[in-house]
Design a protein around this motif. Structure first.
Motif, PDB file in Angstrom:
ATOM      1  N   UNK A  42     -15.882  -3.648  35.346  1.00 58.41           N
ATOM      2  CA  UNK A  42     -15.963  -3.184  36.769  1.00 58.41           C
ATOM      3  C   UNK A  42     -16.666  -4.291  37.641  1.00 58.41           C
ATOM      4  N   UNK A  43     -15.915  -4.767  38.723  1.00 60.97           N
ATOM      5  CA  UNK A  43     -16.415  -5.598  39.652  1.00 60.97           C
ATOM      6  C   UNK A  43     -17.423  -4.889  40.649  1.00 60.97           C
ATOM      7  N   UNK A  44     -16.945  -3.517  40.947  1.00 63.97           N
ATOM      8  CA  UNK A  44     -17.945  -2.674  41.636  1.00 63.97           C
ATOM      9  C   UNK A  44     -19.353  -2.464  41.095  1.00 63.97           C
ATOM     10  N   UNK A  45     -19.417  -2.306  39.799  1.00 67.48           N
ATOM     11  CA  UNK A  45     -20.686  -2.034  39.204  1.00 67.48           C
ATOM     12  C   UNK A  45     -21.288  -3.295  38.808  1.00 67.48           C
ATOM     13  N   UNK A  46     -20.687  -4.521  38.802  1.00 65.50           N
ATOM     14  CA  UNK A  46     -21.456  -5.633  38.287  1.00 65.50           C
ATOM     15  C   UNK A  46     -22.261  -6.322  39.755  1.00 65.50           C
ATOM     16  N   UNK A  47     -21.235  -6.376  40.628  1.00 67.42           N
ATOM     17  CA  UNK A  47     -21.830  -6.437  42.257  1.00 67.42           C
ATOM     18  C   UNK A  47     -22.865  -5.805  42.601  1.00 67.42           C
ATOM     19  N   UNK A  48     -22.892  -4.347  42.300  1.00 69.99           N
ATOM     20  CA  UNK A  48     -23.945  -3.484  42.951  1.00 69.99           C
ATOM     21  C   UNK A  48     -25.337  -3.745  42.015  1.00 69.99           C
ATOM     22  N   UNK A  49     -25.045  -4.060  40.618  1.00 68.96           N
ATOM     23  CA  UNK A  49     -26.216  -4.435  39.978  1.00 68.96           C
ATOM     24  C   UNK A  49     -26.944  -5.595  40.275  1.00 68.96           C
ATOM     25  N   UNK A  50     -26.134  -6.716  40.581  1.00 70.26           N
ATOM     26  CA  UNK A  50     -26.641  -7.945  41.195  1.00 70.26           C
ATOM     27  C   UNK A  50     -27.539  -7.446  42.554  1.00 70.26           C
ATOM     28  N   UNK A  51     -27.205  -6.660  43.401  1.00 72.20           N
ATOM     29  CA  UNK A  51     -27.719  -6.330  44.442  1.00 72.20           C
ATOM     30  C   UNK A  51     -28.858  -5.615  44.405  1.00 72.20           C
ATOM     31  N   UNK A  52     -28.763  -4.477  43.729  1.00 68.69           N
ATOM     32  CA  UNK A  52     -29.989  -3.560  43.443  1.00 68.69           C
ATOM     33  C   UNK A  52     -29.995  -3.180  41.709  1.00 68.69           C
ATOM     34  N   UNK A  53     -30.906  -3.447  41.248  1.00 63.04           N
ATOM     35  CA  UNK A  53     -31.399  -3.091  39.681  1.00 63.04           C
ATOM     36  C   UNK A  53     -31.263  -1.566  39.948  1.00 63.04           C
ATOM     37  N   UNK A  54     -30.399  -0.807  38.922  1.00 63.71           N
ATOM     38  CA  UNK A  54     -30.742   0.564  39.070  1.00 63.71           C
ATOM     39  C   UNK A  54     -29.998   1.306  37.940  1.00 63.71           C
ATOM     40  N   UNK A  55     -30.138   2.433  37.836  1.00 63.34           N
ATOM     41  CA  UNK A  55     -29.825   3.143  36.784  1.00 63.34           C
ATOM     42  C   UNK A  55     -28.701   4.113  37.471  1.00 63.34           C
TER      43      UNK A  55
END
Length: 104
Positions: A42-55
């Motif tokens: 998932x590009x959405x999930x990986x891009x989001x994790x790069x911006x903000x580490x989160x659960x």
């Protein structure tokens, strides 16, 4: 009251997953976005994790639970995910790029 989001493995057991951490934010998105988030790459999930580490917990019923290091960051992540619901991949990349540059 029926649960909205339950953590279980494929055999229907908690197996250590059960209840996830306190706090966080539970909200609803489309099933299309759920499928995009659950995709193996998932590009959405990986891009989001790069911006903000989160659960991030994704339910097959359209419920998302997100928790980050602060309430403000959690709200930003929730707003980004809800925005991604109606965006094309190119629009999402541009939005995430602006967020990374601090434009928003």
């Amino acid at each position: 009251m029926e649960p909205e989001l339950v953590c279980m493995d494929s055999s229907g057991r908690a197996n250590g997953m059960g209840v996830f951490g306190g706090g966080g934010l539970l909200f609803t998105v489309s099933l299309g976005l759920v499928r995009r988030l659950l995709a193996p790459r998932s590009e959405v999930r990986s891009d989001l994790q790069q911006l903000f580490p989160c659960e991030l917990v994704v339910g097959m019923n359209g419920r998302l639970w997100v928790k980050s290091s602060s309430v403000q960051q959690t709200l930003v992540i929730a707003n980004l995910l809800q925005s991604c619901d109606t965006m094309t991949d190119q629009q999402r990349r541009q939005l995430f790029k602006r967020v990374a540059q601090g434009a928003l």
